[in-house]
Scaffold this active site. Structure first.
Site, PDB file in Angstrom:
ATOM      1  N   HIS A 199      36.382  27.360  33.464  1.00  0.00           N
ATOM      2  CA  HIS A 199      35.714  28.084  34.558  1.00  0.00           C
ATOM      3  C   HIS A 199      34.227  28.264  34.278  1.00  0.00           C
ATOM      4  CE1 HIS A 199      36.646  31.193  37.936  1.00  0.00           C
ATOM      5  NE2 HIS A 199      36.359  30.004  38.397  1.00  0.00           N
ATOM      6  N   HIS A 234      37.799  40.774  32.331  1.00  0.00           N
ATOM      7  CA  HIS A 234      37.907  39.300  32.222  1.00  0.00           C
ATOM      8  C   HIS A 234      39.391  38.966  32.105  1.00  0.00           C
ATOM      9  CE1 HIS A 234      36.792  35.243  31.385  1.00  0.00           C
ATOM     10  NE2 HIS A 234      36.242  35.359  30.190  1.00  0.00           N
ATOM     11  N   LYS A 272      38.756  50.954  39.476  1.00  0.00           N
ATOM     12  CA  LYS A 272      38.689  49.493  39.570  1.00  0.00           C
ATOM     13  C   LYS A 272      40.124  48.994  39.626  1.00  0.00           C
ATOM     14  CE  LYS A 272      34.689  47.345  39.303  1.00  0.00           C
ATOM     15  NZ  LYS A 272      33.651  47.357  38.297  1.00  0.00           N
ATOM     16  N   MET A 274      42.741  46.208  39.137  1.00  0.00           N
ATOM     17  CA  MET A 274      42.741  44.989  38.325  1.00  0.00           C
ATOM     18  C   MET A 274      43.384  43.817  39.060  1.00  0.00           C
ATOM     19  SD  MET A 274      41.051  45.610  35.804  1.00  0.00           S
ATOM     20  CE  MET A 274      40.163  47.091  35.475  1.00  0.00           C
ATOM     21  N   GLY A 275      42.788  42.644  38.860  1.00  0.00           N
ATOM     22  CA  GLY A 275      43.283  41.462  39.563  1.00  0.00           C
ATOM     23  C   GLY A 275      42.611  41.286  40.914  1.00  0.00           C
ATOM     24  N   PHE A 276      41.577  42.098  41.178  1.00  0.00           N
ATOM     25  CA  PHE A 276      40.836  41.966  42.440  1.00  0.00           C
ATOM     26  C   PHE A 276      39.345  41.788  42.152  1.00  0.00           C
ATOM     27  CE2 PHE A 276      44.699  43.977  43.851  1.00  0.00           C
ATOM     28  CZ  PHE A 276      44.955  43.305  45.029  1.00  0.00           C
ATOM     29  N   HIS A 278      35.725  39.199  42.177  1.00  0.00           N
ATOM     30  CA  HIS A 278      35.264  38.105  41.314  1.00  0.00           C
ATOM     31  C   HIS A 278      33.751  38.031  41.386  1.00  0.00           C
ATOM     32  CE1 HIS A 278      34.955  34.140  39.470  1.00  0.00           C
ATOM     33  NE2 HIS A 278      36.145  34.424  38.966  1.00  0.00           N
ATOM     34  N   ARG A 287      42.614  29.821  43.333  1.00  0.00           N
ATOM     35  CA  ARG A 287      43.650  29.720  42.299  1.00  0.00           C
ATOM     36  C   ARG A 287      44.759  30.743  42.549  1.00  0.00           C
ATOM     37  NH1 ARG A 287      40.153  30.907  37.128  1.00  0.00           N
ATOM     38  NH2 ARG A 287      39.570  32.570  38.573  1.00  0.00           N
ATOM     39  N   ASP A 331      44.353  36.431  38.416  1.00  0.00           N
ATOM     40  CA  ASP A 331      45.110  37.309  37.525  1.00  0.00           C
ATOM     41  C   ASP A 331      46.148  38.145  38.265  1.00  0.00           C
ATOM     42  OD1 ASP A 331      43.833  36.536  35.146  1.00  0.00           O
ATOM     43  OD2 ASP A 331      42.081  37.723  35.708  1.00  0.00           O
ATOM     44  N   ARG A 356      42.668  28.358  28.091  1.00  0.00           N
ATOM     45  CA  ARG A 356      41.198  28.339  28.091  1.00  0.00           C
ATOM     46  C   ARG A 356      40.635  27.721  26.811  1.00  0.00           C
ATOM     47  NH1 ARG A 356      37.695  31.046  31.444  1.00  0.00           N
ATOM     48  NH2 ARG A 356      39.260  30.467  33.002  1.00  0.00           N
ATOM     49  N   ARG A 375      18.795  32.295  23.121  1.00  0.00           N
ATOM     50  CA  ARG A 375      18.080  33.485  22.676  1.00  0.00           C
ATOM     51  C   ARG A 375      17.176  33.935  23.818  1.00  0.00           C
ATOM     52  NH1 ARG A 375      15.211  37.765  22.192  1.00  0.00           N
ATOM     53  NH2 ARG A 375      14.814  38.519  20.070  1.00  0.00           N
TER      54      ARG A 375
HETATM   55  C1  LIG Z   1      35.566  40.695  38.390  1.00  0.00           C
HETATM   56  C2  LIG Z   1      34.529  41.831  38.407  1.00  0.00           C
HETATM   57  C3  LIG Z   1      34.263  42.249  36.956  1.00  0.00           C
HETATM   58  C4  LIG Z   1      33.254  41.300  39.041  1.00  0.00           C
HETATM   59  O1  LIG Z   1      32.281  42.284  38.875  1.00  0.00           O
HETATM   60  P1  LIG Z   1      30.928  42.246  39.723  1.00  0.00           P
HETATM   61  O2  LIG Z   1      30.528  40.865  40.034  1.00  0.00           O
HETATM   62  O3  LIG Z   1      29.946  43.076  38.994  1.00  0.00           O
HETATM   63  O4  LIG Z   1      31.418  42.991  41.053  1.00  0.00           O
HETATM   64  P2  LIG Z   1      30.758  42.958  42.490  1.00  0.00           P
HETATM   65  O5  LIG Z   1      29.272  42.970  42.356  1.00  0.00           O
HETATM   66  O6  LIG Z   1      31.383  41.877  43.282  1.00  0.00           O
HETATM   67  O7  LIG Z   1      31.258  44.335  43.088  1.00  0.00           O
HETATM   68  C5  LIG Z   1      30.861  44.721  44.381  1.00  0.00           C
HETATM   69  C6  LIG Z   1      31.453  46.065  44.704  1.00  0.00           C
HETATM   70  O8  LIG Z   1      32.875  45.927  44.791  1.00  0.00           O
HETATM   71  C7  LIG Z   1      33.494  46.822  43.897  1.00  0.00           C
HETATM   72  N1  LIG Z   1      34.612  46.155  43.270  1.00  0.00           N
HETATM   73  C8  LIG Z   1      34.624  44.897  42.767  1.00  0.00           C
HETATM   74  N2  LIG Z   1      35.825  44.637  42.249  1.00  0.00           N
HETATM   75  C9  LIG Z   1      36.563  45.754  42.426  1.00  0.00           C
HETATM   76  C10 LIG Z   1      37.874  46.081  42.077  1.00  0.00           C
HETATM   77  N3  LIG Z   1      38.652  45.215  41.422  1.00  0.00           N
HETATM   78  N4  LIG Z   1      38.347  47.304  42.384  1.00  0.00           N
HETATM   79  C11 LIG Z   1      37.568  48.185  43.021  1.00  0.00           C
HETATM   80  N5  LIG Z   1      36.306  47.923  43.374  1.00  0.00           N
HETATM   81  C12 LIG Z   1      35.807  46.727  43.072  1.00  0.00           C
HETATM   82  C13 LIG Z   1      32.452  47.129  42.861  1.00  0.00           C
HETATM   83  O9  LIG Z   1      32.691  48.377  42.219  1.00  0.00           O
HETATM   84  C14 LIG Z   1      31.194  47.150  43.675  1.00  0.00           C
HETATM   85  O10 LIG Z   1      31.103  48.374  44.358  1.00  0.00           O
HETATM   86  P3  LIG Z   1      29.707  49.124  44.493  1.00  0.00           P
HETATM   87  O11 LIG Z   1      28.822  48.150  45.223  1.00  0.00           O
HETATM   88  O12 LIG Z   1      30.055  50.352  45.240  1.00  0.00           O
HETATM   89  O13 LIG Z   1      29.253  49.375  43.081  1.00  0.00           O
HETATM   90  C15 LIG Z   1      35.072  43.010  39.230  1.00  0.00           C
HETATM   91  O14 LIG Z   1      35.405  42.558  40.524  1.00  0.00           O
HETATM   92  C16 LIG Z   1      36.230  43.700  38.573  1.00  0.00           C
HETATM   93  O15 LIG Z   1      36.055  44.577  37.725  1.00  0.00           O
HETATM   94  N6  LIG Z   1      37.500  43.317  38.937  1.00  0.00           N
HETATM   95  C17 LIG Z   1      38.660  43.861  38.301  1.00  0.00           C
HETATM   96  C18 LIG Z   1      38.937  43.140  36.984  1.00  0.00           C
HETATM   97  C19 LIG Z   1      39.440  41.750  37.196  1.00  0.00           C
HETATM   98  O16 LIG Z   1      40.347  41.503  37.988  1.00  0.00           O
HETATM   99  N7  LIG Z   1      38.880  40.822  36.422  1.00  0.00           N
HETATM  100  C20 LIG Z   1      39.297  39.431  36.444  1.00  0.00           C
HETATM  101  C21 LIG Z   1      38.228  38.577  37.059  1.00  0.00           C
HETATM  102  S1  LIG Z   1      38.804  36.907  37.268  1.00  0.00           S
END
Ligand SMILES: CC(C)(COP(=O)(O)OP(=O)(O)OC[C@H]1O[C@@H](n2cnc3c(N)ncnc32)[C@H](O)[C@@H]1OP(=O)(O)O)[C@@H](O)C(=O)NCCC(=O)NCCS
Length: 388
Positions: A199, A234, A272, A274-276, A278, A287, A331, A356, A375
């Site tokens: 990825h 992640h 937050k 989880m699993g939502f 990106h 996927r 996820d 991975r 760096r």
């Molecule tokens: C994947 C992740 C880390 C991406 O983070 P990011 O790029 O910084 O997130 P974004 O900029 O898209 O977030 C935009 C908004 O949606 C919210 N948001 C994003 N994912 C969310 C989630 N899973 N649950 C609740 N709110 C969420 C953020 O808090 C943010 O809100 P804000 O603007 O009020 O602060 C994040 O979506 C997340 O923590 N997801 C849950 C963990 C997960 O499933 N990880 C696997 C990734 S494959």
């Protein structure tokens, strides 16, 4: 005649959020391309690979660098099978750590296992391309054996030998659970490994590349990758997504609460989920749809006790989309799918490593073959000119 000055587009445009290196291109790669609707491994789109390839073929594509011919695939498969066994000393050292720290997370134990493998790998310190290709294959072959050894030792059961009559995915399941999976289960695991293989510059791969860029060895870089993948934002999300669904199921049992109320409470607590979400895919992670279809197929075959997780998942997913416009990532269906296959939840992220490892090794080799130390600079925001 004087004309009104139009508002500057700079002053009205929403500033680009670059925290977490969002929206920044930080390097080049020939391994993988990610767009809003495609995930491409060396030119091949993931939906095509999930439908028509096996994980072994994808591993060859990612690590060796091209689609294998039938003869190359057979040779690669035989070579990997021949490398699955892990020396008894390594298993014993790892088992001693597991026994001494029985509550350690399997991802931490796997990180230790890969580190021990490095100590025993005679080519550990060589970053020559041919040595790195051999090490990539050894890591690919041996990581399932380490995962199995960790799980069996945690459960106080004898560590199993790899079964060379089984493909990569089925062997991984056998080593972990002591059960030979059905053909459908093995295929679903195989698809999940394909989807998880690579990825581009995700956090763990970027970590691997940073470590490799110092001219450190492949095993050190992979240990760093495992550390980065462990986090719930992640790879750790596949475990947390299933734990969350179990919480919803428990809290809603017997009509005590509805999934809608559970979700509204989570939103109010600013949790937050989880699993939502990106970093890259803002209109959905395709996927997730691929894996959900396979998982649902198995759940329907297994019956209501398995299907209920997919029904609950669909409800949670619909509420998240309606209220937050946030889509599930891979996820989310992964958690449910591994759960109904009877895989212990703390092993979900180690399975992600088993897939991975292909992407990490490809990126480590790519980094070493055209290296400049990574760096970047930081913008200092602290005080200046203080006197001690
Ligand atoms: C994947 C992740 C880390 C991406 O983070 P990011 O790029 O910084 O997130 P974004 O900029 O898209 O977030 C935009 C908004 O949606 C919210 N948001 C994003 N994912 C969310 C989630 N899973 N649950 C609740 N709110 C969420 C953020 O808090 C943010 O809100 P804000 O603007 O009020 O602060 C994040 O979506 C997340 O923590 N997801 C849950 C963990 C997960 O499933 N990880 C696997 C990734 S494959």
């Amino acid at each position: 005649m004087a004309t009104a000055t139009p508002p500057s587009p700079v002053s009205v445009a929403k500033p680009v959020d670059t925290r977490g290196l969002a929206n920044q291109v930080v390097g080049e790669t020939k391994v993988c391309a990610v767009t809003q609707s495609e995930l491409i491994y060396r030119g091949f789109e993931i939906a095509d690979l999930a439908e028509n390839a096996t994980f072994e073929g994808v591993a060859h594509l990612v690590i060796v660098g091209h689609k294998p011919t039938a003869a190359e695939l057979a040779a690669f498969d035989a070579e990997i099978k021949g490398m699955r066994a892990v020396e008894k000393t390594v298993i014993d050292q790892l088992a001693a750590v597991v026994k001494a720290a029985p509550h350690a997370h399997p991802m931490s134990l796997l990180r230790t296992g890969v580190s021990i493998l490095g100590h025993h790998d005679k080519e550990c310190e060589s970053n020559a391309p041919d040595a790195e290709l051999r090490k990539s294959k050894r890591l690919l072959a041996k990581i399932p054996t380490l995962i199995g050894a960790i799980q069996r030792t945690i459960e106080g059961k004898p560590v199993l030998e790899p079964d060379n009559s089984l493909g990569h995915a089925a062997n991984l399941m056998w080593l972990m659970t002591g059960r030979k999976p059905s053909e459908l289960e093995a295929r679903i695991m195989d698809v999940s490994l394909i989807l998880y293989a690579e990825h581009d510059f995700n956090a763990s791969t970027f970590t691997c590349r940073c470590i490799a860029s110092t001219e450190a060895d492949m095993h050190s870089a992979v240990c760093g990758g495992i550390g980065a993948l462990k986090g719930p934002l992640h790879g750790g999300a596949n475990e947390m997504a299933m734990e969350m669904l179990k919480d919803v199921d428990r809290d809603c049992a017997g009509g005590k609460m509805t999934p809608e109320a559970w979700m509204q409470r989570a939103f109010a607590e600013k949790r937050k989920l989880m699993g939502f979400g990106h970093r890259v895919y803002k209109n959905g992670d395709h996927r997730a749809g691929i894996l959900r279809r396979w998982g649902l197929k198995l759940a329907e075959k297994m019956g209501p006790d398995a299907k209920k997780w997919f029904d609950l998942g669909d409800k949670v997913q619909a509420i998240m989309l309606k209220d937050k416009n946030i889509h599930p990532n891979v996820d989310f269906p992964c958690g449910m799918t591994y759960f109904i296959m009877g895989i212990p939840v703390p092993q979900y992220t180690p399975i992600f490593v088993a897939a991975r490892i292909t992407g990490w090794c490809a990126h480590i080799m790519e980094q070493h073959q055209n290296n400049r130390i990574i760096r970047p600079l930081a913008e200092y925001q602290g005080p200046m000119n203080l006197k001690w």
